[in-house]
Design a protein around this motif. Structure first.
Motif, PDB file in Angstrom:
ATOM      1  N   PRO A 150      34.484  32.290  51.886  1.00 58.69           N
ATOM      2  CA  PRO A 150      34.101  32.055  53.286  1.00 58.69           C
ATOM      3  C   PRO A 150      34.117  30.574  53.682  1.00 58.69           C
ATOM      4  CG  PRO A 150      32.677  33.706  52.305  1.00 58.69           C
ATOM      5  CD  PRO A 150      33.536  33.182  51.193  1.00 58.69           C
ATOM      6  N   GLU A 151      33.523  29.736  52.864  1.00 57.03           N
ATOM      7  CA  GLU A 151      33.513  28.301  53.175  1.00 57.03           C
ATOM      8  C   GLU A 151      34.942  27.736  53.219  1.00 57.03           C
ATOM      9  OE1 GLU A 151      32.126  25.968  54.495  1.00 57.03           O
ATOM     10  OE2 GLU A 151      30.950  24.746  53.132  1.00 57.03           O
TER      11      GLU A 151
ATOM     12  N   ILE B 260      36.666  28.600  56.541  1.00 54.13           N
ATOM     13  CA  ILE B 260      36.342  27.704  57.664  1.00 54.13           C
ATOM     14  C   ILE B 260      37.226  26.454  57.567  1.00 54.13           C
ATOM     15  CG2 ILE B 260      34.535  26.303  58.744  1.00 54.13           C
ATOM     16  CD1 ILE B 260      32.443  28.261  57.592  1.00 54.13           C
TER      17      ILE B 260
ATOM     18  N   TYR C 264      25.787  26.795  60.714  1.00 51.47           N
ATOM     19  CA  TYR C 264      26.215  26.333  59.385  1.00 51.47           C
ATOM     20  C   TYR C 264      27.048  25.064  59.576  1.00 51.47           C
ATOM     21  CZ  TYR C 264      27.709  27.123  54.545  1.00 51.47           C
ATOM     22  OH  TYR C 264      27.938  27.018  53.201  1.00 51.47           O
TER      23      TYR C 264
ATOM     24  N   ASN D 219      28.541  31.832  66.251  1.00 53.82           N
ATOM     25  CA  ASN D 219      28.076  32.400  64.980  1.00 53.82           C
ATOM     26  C   ASN D 219      26.902  33.348  65.282  1.00 53.82           C
ATOM     27  OD1 ASN D 219      25.747  30.993  62.633  1.00 53.82           O
ATOM     28  ND2 ASN D 219      27.027  32.768  62.269  1.00 53.82           N
TER      29      ASN D 219
ATOM     30  N   ASN E 116      22.930  32.056  61.907  1.00 50.68           N
ATOM     31  CA  ASN E 116      22.196  31.338  60.867  1.00 50.68           C
ATOM     32  C   ASN E 116      21.885  29.970  61.468  1.00 50.68           C
ATOM     33  OD1 ASN E 116      21.261  30.002  58.617  1.00 50.68           O
ATOM     34  ND2 ASN E 116      23.254  29.806  57.638  1.00 50.68           N
TER      35      ASN E 116
ATOM     36  N   ASP F 270      32.115  33.166  63.650  1.00 47.62           N
ATOM     37  CA  ASP F 270      31.610  33.333  62.285  1.00 47.62           C
ATOM     38  C   ASP F 270      30.703  34.558  62.283  1.00 47.62           C
ATOM     39  OD1 ASP F 270      29.879  33.243  60.053  1.00 47.62           O
ATOM     40  OD2 ASP F 270      30.246  31.105  59.776  1.00 47.62           O
TER      41      ASP F 270
ATOM     42  N   MET G 266      29.590  36.212  59.495  1.00 51.66           N
ATOM     43  CA  MET G 266      29.158  36.429  58.112  1.00 51.66           C
ATOM     44  C   MET G 266      27.941  37.348  58.025  1.00 51.66           C
ATOM     45  SD  MET G 266      31.157  35.013  55.944  1.00 51.66           S
ATOM     46  CE  MET G 266      30.211  34.939  54.444  1.00 51.66           C
ATOM     47  N   TYR G 267      27.114  37.373  59.074  1.00 51.65           N
ATOM     48  CA  TYR G 267      25.887  38.193  59.024  1.00 51.65           C
ATOM     49  C   TYR G 267      26.041  39.495  59.819  1.00 51.65           C
ATOM     50  CZ  TYR G 267      24.011  33.964  57.017  1.00 51.65           C
ATOM     51  OH  TYR G 267      23.812  32.877  56.193  1.00 51.65           O
TER      52      TYR G 267
ATOM     53  N   LEU H  30      35.528  35.410  61.243  1.00 53.48           N
ATOM     54  CA  LEU H  30      35.312  35.064  59.827  1.00 53.48           C
ATOM     55  C   LEU H  30      34.259  36.020  59.304  1.00 53.48           C
ATOM     56  CD1 LEU H  30      35.179  33.163  57.265  1.00 53.48           C
ATOM     57  CD2 LEU H  30      33.332  31.997  58.457  1.00 53.48           C
TER      58      LEU H  30
ATOM     59  N   SER I 189      29.490  37.688  51.148  1.00 54.93           N
ATOM     60  CA  SER I 189      28.368  36.899  50.638  1.00 54.93           C
ATOM     61  C   SER I 189      27.010  37.337  51.171  1.00 54.93           C
ATOM     62  CB  SER I 189      28.548  35.423  50.978  1.00 54.93           C
ATOM     63  OG  SER I 189      29.754  34.953  50.451  1.00 54.93           O
ATOM     64  N   LYS I 190      26.952  37.804  52.412  1.00 56.55           N
ATOM     65  CA  LYS I 190      25.644  38.083  53.020  1.00 56.55           C
ATOM     66  C   LYS I 190      25.413  39.589  53.113  1.00 56.55           C
ATOM     67  CE  LYS I 190      25.864  33.633  53.670  1.00 56.55           C
ATOM     68  NZ  LYS I 190      25.207  32.673  52.808  1.00 56.55           N
TER      69      LYS I 190
ATOM     70  N   ARG J 297      32.730  35.155  45.836  1.00 53.66           N
ATOM     71  CA  ARG J 297      33.433  34.145  46.647  1.00 53.66           C
ATOM     72  C   ARG J 297      34.599  34.771  47.419  1.00 53.66           C
ATOM     73  NH1 ARG J 297      30.689  32.149  48.153  1.00 53.66           N
ATOM     74  NH2 ARG J 297      31.584  30.123  48.664  1.00 53.66           N
TER      75      ARG J 297
HETATM   76  C1  LIG Z   1      27.111  31.157  58.996  1.00 50.22           C
HETATM   77  C2  LIG Z   1      27.732  30.953  57.655  1.00 50.22           C
HETATM   78  N1  LIG Z   1      29.063  30.861  57.571  1.00 50.22           N
HETATM   79  C3  LIG Z   1      29.676  30.665  56.388  1.00 50.22           C
HETATM   80  C4  LIG Z   1      28.949  30.550  55.227  1.00 50.22           C
HETATM   81  C5  LIG Z   1      29.682  30.297  53.944  1.00 50.22           C
HETATM   82  O1  LIG Z   1      29.582  31.382  53.065  1.00 50.22           O
HETATM   83  P1  LIG Z   1      29.835  31.148  51.499  1.00 50.22           P
HETATM   84  O2  LIG Z   1      28.669  30.313  51.062  1.00 50.22           O
HETATM   85  O3  LIG Z   1      29.831  32.470  50.895  1.00 50.22           O
HETATM   86  O4  LIG Z   1      31.116  30.410  51.346  1.00 50.22           O
HETATM   87  C6  LIG Z   1      27.559  30.634  55.272  1.00 50.22           C
HETATM   88  C7  LIG Z   1      26.758  30.492  54.043  1.00 50.22           C
HETATM   89  O5  LIG Z   1      25.562  30.328  54.055  1.00 50.22           O
HETATM   90  C8  LIG Z   1      26.933  30.835  56.519  1.00 50.22           C
HETATM   91  O6  LIG Z   1      25.599  30.922  56.643  1.00 50.22           O
END
Ligand SMILES: Cc1ncc(COP(=O)(O)O)c(C=O)c1O
Length: 368
Positions: free
Chosen positions: A83-84, A87, A108, A155, A159, A187, A189-190, A214, A218-219, A227
């Protein structure tokens, strides 16, 4: 690039603290739990796996499972990456120095920092706490736009606040981007961690032809150690640009992680049910905890996701609170300044099974 404040803070404390009460992931699944869910087909993929390089866009079976999460995205519109990394890849392949980016804040850090480090001007579109939850000013969004604006970054579930846009607000953001021909980078992710199904919103890549979602494991899937994440878009030409950049990051994803990711996606409902159950239980504990201490905290309930961002109203700074709880009770919290928020907020994570014990320690600290 400026240091990633949140990640540096975690690096210094996470593996020393007795209780990590601020984690954004859900209680990690064990290898045995995940493999027990495997169908006979994916079990033989796992056993027969050769540990060579993998396809750069991601295992074809994995991309087809991911495409199944969306209405209008084909496997060719998906690129698998951590994920990181995703981005990094997206921002570097889509933005030019001098571009203007409007980014939701707080969020983030890499969602703003990578664009900034590339020479883009980044304007913050701020979530503000209100009596009925976190609010956004849509007139402000319009005022932030100029002729160099190229991308809007959002996002949700957010987060660190747990905020979610209403359906009308999401439509307004999409309309705003469409009218100006902007990329909308979302984003998510959640996403899928909505304990109340009414809080679930469509993915931006399904809503908008220039939208990019994205997401990853992970979450919502409790599998950050794999990863594995992905970028998804209707426009398949974007995948080529992302891959040209991925050649300079990892080239391809981890072969074992891809197969484990296929197993996870094939068992999506089961994994999500487990994680939403943990979140629901912990949310009830959090509401009880903060409800009984209204003079010390403002509790702004999250709508979805695995984090919340309450505000400390007691004496002394929130930094002192976070340091004190860690030093005396071994409980890690994250002060708001890690998200550039300096008015007393701190992040807690709702996804871990030891949440109740960690909150009890936090309570002991407050009553000492
Ligand atoms: C909003 C958001 N995007 C992306 C990420 C990145 O995820 P990863 O740590 O699995 O690469 C996070 C991680 O905390 C996140 O909170």
């Amino acid at each position: 690039m400026r240091p990633f404040k949140l990640e540096r803070y975690f690096a210094a404390i996470e593996f020393k603290a007795e209780y990590v009460l601020c984690a954004s992931d859900c209680e990690g699944l064990t290898m045995a739990e995940l493999l027990d869910m495997a169908s006979s087909g994916s079990r033989s993929l796992w056993r027969g796996l050769k540990l060579g390089y993998t396809e750069s866009p991601g295992h074809a079976g994995l991309r087809s499972e991911i495409a199944g999460l969306y209405e209008r995205v084909s496997p060719e519109g998906i690129v698998v990456a951590a994920p990181e990394e995703a981005i990094f890849v997206a921002m570097h392949s889509l933005l030019e120095p001098g571009d203007h980016v409007i980014a939701l804040t707080p969020t983030y850090q890499s969602l703003t920092e990578i664009a900034r480090s590339k020479g883009c001007r980044v304007s913050a579109w701020r979530l503000e706490p209100g009596p009925r939850g976190w609010r956004l000013d849509f007139d402000r969004l319009k005022r932030l736009a100029n002729r160099r604006t190229r991308m809007v970054v959002i996002n949700f579930p957010n987060n660190p606040t747990g905020a979610v846009l209403s359906p009308a607000e999401l439509e307004a953001v999409v309309d705003f981007a469409r009218e100006r021909g902007l990329i909308l980078f979302s984003d998510e992710m959640y996403r899928l961690l909505e304990w109340d199904p009414a809080a679930r919103r469509p993915a931006v890549c399904d809503l908008y032809e220039k939208g990019i979602s994205l997401s990853g494991l992970s979450k919502a899937f409790a599998l950050p150690g794999l990863r594995i994440g992905w970028l998804a878009a209707q426009d398949t030409a974007l995948a080529g640009r992302w891959l040209a950049m991925k050649d300079y990051t990892t080239i391809c994803s981890s072969a074992p992680s891809e197969i484990l990711a296929i197993i996870a996606l094939q068992n999506l409902e089961r994994i999500l049910r487990r994680n939403r159950g943990i979140l629901r239980r912990n949310l009830t504990l959090a509401e009880r905890f903060f409800g009984a201490r209204r003079r010390l905290f403002d509790w702004i309930a999250p709508r979805a996701g695995s984090v919340a961002f309450p505000r400390w109203r007691g004496s002394g700074s929130v930094d002192r609170l976070c340091r004190g709880v860690l030093d005396r009770k071994g409980v890690m919290l994250i002060p708001g300044r890690m998200f550039d928020v300096r008015d007393g907020h701190f992040r807690i994570g709702l996804g871990r099974k030891n949440f109740g014990k960690a909150m009890a320690r936090f309570g002991e600290y407050l009553s000492a």
